[in-house]
Design a protein around this motif. Structure first.
Motif: not given
Length: 296
Positions: A5-13, A99-103, A224-228
């Motif tokens: 619930d508290d995660a921030n969504l990246d709408t730029s994608e 996921y794919w970025k980290q992979e 997630d990069e913003s929350t870990g």
């Protein structure tokens, strides 16, 4: 399927072009017979409309401009993703690309992100002009996924899938599987113009199904990069069954039987219902893209 619930969504994608006017020209992939033929031929969950010769014209930047920008205004947190379909898809795009970025980084490579374009009815792309009749697709020329959200209603009503949030997630993850193939050079193997049960076109589609399963395996453990913390906090057995059911519903044999009354494996472009389920589950079971070699 549950999001933090508290995660921030990246709408730029995501580019939200729903309601945008597409100026000039005419739709070259229409409804009725032409749309039906497009579906039977198998662009559904596929790669750009130019592959089937069902498009014309040059890309129009205005077609994918964020003129309505609904998601930018309404999809801000995981809580929104838990209550709205479009926000859920934004969250799935975020999770898939995380996921794919980290992979890729783990493997010593670099991931180049791809945008998803929400559209209504018709859209111009670097791969040509398409309507929603062709289903979701990935355009390698502009590295974007195109999705008319109304397709998910058709997935249930026309193709008999059970639906559910994860069925939608499977569709998005499959298209990002094509993006991975584009980055790794595999996608070019499908450009030889051949069809059939043992064609490269089918093998490319089955590998994209497998990559969707790989993401699903890792979704609840990818930070997630913003929350870990993982953006997706829960996937249930029922979610995975919905994904498998959606994969089967768009198998070439199921589509051909439904729309032309017979199965013709020599014209397959995506694989059978059983194959699509098998390869999605292969990815989900192993969580390893190295286990997705459909070309062996």
């Amino acid at each position: 399927m549950q999001f933090d619930d508290d995660a921030n969504l990246d709408t730029s994608e995501v580019k939200d072009a729903r309601g945008s006017r597409i100026p000039g020209g005419r739709a070259t992939v229409g409804g009725g017979l032409v749309g039906l033929v497009a579906l039977v031929l198998g662009l559904l969950f596929g790669v750009g409309p130019d592959q089937l010769g069902l498009s014309e014209g040059s890309p129009d930047p205005a077609a994918t401009s964020s003129s309505v920008a609904q998601v930018q205004q309404t999809c801000r947190t995981g809580r929104d993703a838990n209550t709205r379909d479009d926000c859920r898809l934004v969250a799935v795009v975020n999770s898939t690309q995380d996921y794919w970025k980290q992979e890729f980084q783990r493997r010593g490579g670099r991931y180049s992100p791809a945008s998803t374009v929400f559209f209504t009815g018709r859209v111009n792309t670097a791969c040509g002009t398409a309507t929603s009749a062709v289903g979701p697709f990935y355009c390698p020329a502009d590295r974007q996924v195109y999705l008319d959200l109304g397709f998910f209603n058709e997935l249930r009503s026309q193709f008999g899938a059970s639906g559910g949030p994860f069925a939608q997630a499977y569709v998005v993850a499959h298209e990002y599987g094509h993006h991975i193939q584009n980055l790794t050079g595999t996608l070019q193997k499908a450009q030889d113009g051949r069809q059939g049960a043992n064609s490269n076109a089918v093998k490319v589609e089955l590998q994209a199904d497998c990559y969707a399963g790989v993401w699903a395996h890792n979704a609840t453990r990818t930070p997630d990069e913003s929350t870990g913390k993982p953006l997706i906090t829960r996937l249930t057995d029922e979610d995975i069954r919905d994904g498998l059911d959606a994969a089967a519903a768009v198998g070439d044999d199921r589509i051909q039987e439904k729309f032309q009354g017979r199965v013709t494996p020599e014209s397959w472009t995506h694989g059978s219902a059983e194959q699509r389920q098998q390869w999605f589950y292969q990815g989900y079971r192993t969580g390893d893209m190295a286990q997705c070699n459909t070309f062996r």
